[in-house]
Write a protein that holds these residues in place. Structure first.
Motif, PDB file in Angstrom:
ATOM      1  N   SER A   1       9.188  12.514  23.989  1.00 44.81           N
ATOM      2  CA  SER A   1       8.050  11.637  23.691  1.00 44.81           C
ATOM      3  C   SER A   1       7.418  11.055  24.956  1.00 44.81           C
ATOM      4  O   SER A   1       6.204  10.895  25.035  1.00 44.81           O
ATOM      5  CB  SER A   1       8.451  10.514  22.727  1.00 44.81           C
TER       6      SER A   1
ATOM      7  N   ARG B   1       6.184   2.495  20.531  1.00 46.38           N
ATOM      8  CA  ARG B   1       6.722   3.468  19.571  1.00 46.38           C
ATOM      9  C   ARG B   1       7.242   4.707  20.287  1.00 46.38           C
ATOM     10  O   ARG B   1       8.328   5.225  19.958  1.00 46.38           O
ATOM     11  CB  ARG B   1       5.652   3.850  18.549  1.00 46.38           C
ATOM     12  N   GLU B   2       6.475   5.203  21.238  1.00 42.40           N
ATOM     13  CA  GLU B   2       6.918   6.374  21.996  1.00 42.40           C
ATOM     14  C   GLU B   2       8.197   6.068  22.766  1.00 42.40           C
ATOM     15  O   GLU B   2       9.114   6.899  22.836  1.00 42.40           O
ATOM     16  CB  GLU B   2       5.821   6.829  22.968  1.00 42.40           C
TER      17      GLU B   2
ATOM     18  N   LYS C   1      10.478   3.799  22.013  1.00 37.48           N
ATOM     19  CA  LYS C   1      11.596   3.691  21.070  1.00 37.48           C
ATOM     20  C   LYS C   1      12.063   5.078  20.625  1.00 37.48           C
ATOM     21  O   LYS C   1      13.277   5.320  20.474  1.00 37.48           O
ATOM     22  CB  LYS C   1      11.178   2.868  19.857  1.00 37.48           C
ATOM     23  N   THR C   2      11.142   5.999  20.413  1.00 36.84           N
ATOM     24  CA  THR C   2      11.507   7.365  20.049  1.00 36.84           C
ATOM     25  C   THR C   2      12.348   8.008  21.138  1.00 36.84           C
ATOM     26  O   THR C   2      13.368   8.673  20.864  1.00 36.84           O
ATOM     27  CB  THR C   2      10.246   8.211  19.799  1.00 36.84           C
TER      28      THR C   2
ATOM     29  N   ASP D   1      15.837   6.473  21.123  1.00 45.02           N
ATOM     30  CA  ASP D   1      16.616   6.965  19.981  1.00 45.02           C
ATOM     31  C   ASP D   1      17.140   8.374  20.226  1.00 45.02           C
ATOM     32  O   ASP D   1      18.269   8.706  19.837  1.00 45.02           O
ATOM     33  CB  ASP D   1      15.768   6.931  18.715  1.00 45.02           C
ATOM     34  N   LYS D   2      16.343   9.209  20.882  1.00 48.66           N
ATOM     35  CA  LYS D   2      16.787  10.572  21.177  1.00 48.66           C
ATOM     36  C   LYS D   2      17.958  10.578  22.153  1.00 48.66           C
ATOM     37  O   LYS D   2      18.920  11.336  21.995  1.00 48.66           O
ATOM     38  CB  LYS D   2      15.617  11.393  21.733  1.00 48.66           C
TER      39      LYS D   2
END
Length: 222
Positions: A12, A80-81, A83-84, A87-88
């Motif tokens: 991301s 948001r990017e 956080k993505t 998370d990855k």
């Protein structure tokens, strides 16, 4: 520490990941850079903060994620990017959910506050350096420990930005502390925070115990 280049297409956002020799059960620390390191040149990520120390030979018993903000944005535009991406990395390296902390300097200090304000039950600790944020949202931080650092002679990001956030967080029932560096300005204050304090050590040992999200400020009116 082993260095891994992260590509935007997969994560991301682009950036660097630093891995200790044994990263099993290691905590994750996210470091957000300042405005001058935006873009696509990953070499710029070594200018300040934790990546600078790693290039100098420092080792840390933690996974260090250093995303790179796109040139046309600031961290607050890409939560948001970001956080993505986090998370990855958490999934890929099986990071325990109670051992994820975030820090950043200058623009990254603002981004650190913004991420903690937005994801209210996620970070074990947030350590903004020479940063600031939306103090009216400070009630969102009441379950996330905040350790802020700021040079009292900072002319780029005046000290009042950190003071507003720390004072507002504490008035809202949170736990925030502010360490001042007497006589230091912007870049030298940032360097001192990461090089000469226990900021990084505090993030390494931090653990989150309360995973109940804090309702967004004024959400009762939505």
């Amino acid at each position: 520490m082993k260095t891994k280049l992260l590509k935007k297409e997969e994560y991301s956002l682009g950036g660097l990941l630093f891995l200790p020799e044994d990263f099993k059960d290691a905590p994750l620390i996210i470091y957000l850079h300042g405005a001058g390191e935006r873009g696509q040149n990953e070499e710029h990520l070594y200018k300040h903060g934790i990546p600078k120390l790693i290039r100098e030979g420092r080792e840390f018993p933690a996974i260090i994620l250093c995303p790179q903000c796109p040139a046309e944005f600031v961290w607050n535009n890409v939560v948001r990017e970001l956080k993505t991406m986090i998370d990855k990395v958490v999934e890929q390296f099986e990071v325990k959910p109670d051992r994820i902390s975030i820090t950043g300097s200058s623009m990254g200090g603002f981004g650190t506050f913004e991420m903690a304000l937005t994801y209210t039950a996620f970070f074990a600790m947030a350590a903004p350096v020479a940063g600031g944020g939306l103090s009216w949202r400070a009630p969102n931080l009441r379950k996330t420990p905040i350790i802020a650092y700021h040079g009292d002679q900072d002319a780029t990001v005046p000290l009042v930005y950190s003071e507003l956030m720390v004072n507002s967080t504490n008035k809202s029932g949170g736990k925030a502390e502010l360490t001042l560096f007497e006589g230091l300005g912007h870049n030298d204050g940032i360097d001192f925070a990461y090089r000469n304090t226990d900021l990084i050590e505090k993030l390494i040992i931090a653990r989150r115990t309360d995973f109940e999200p804090v309702p967004e400020f004024l959400s009762s009116m939505f």
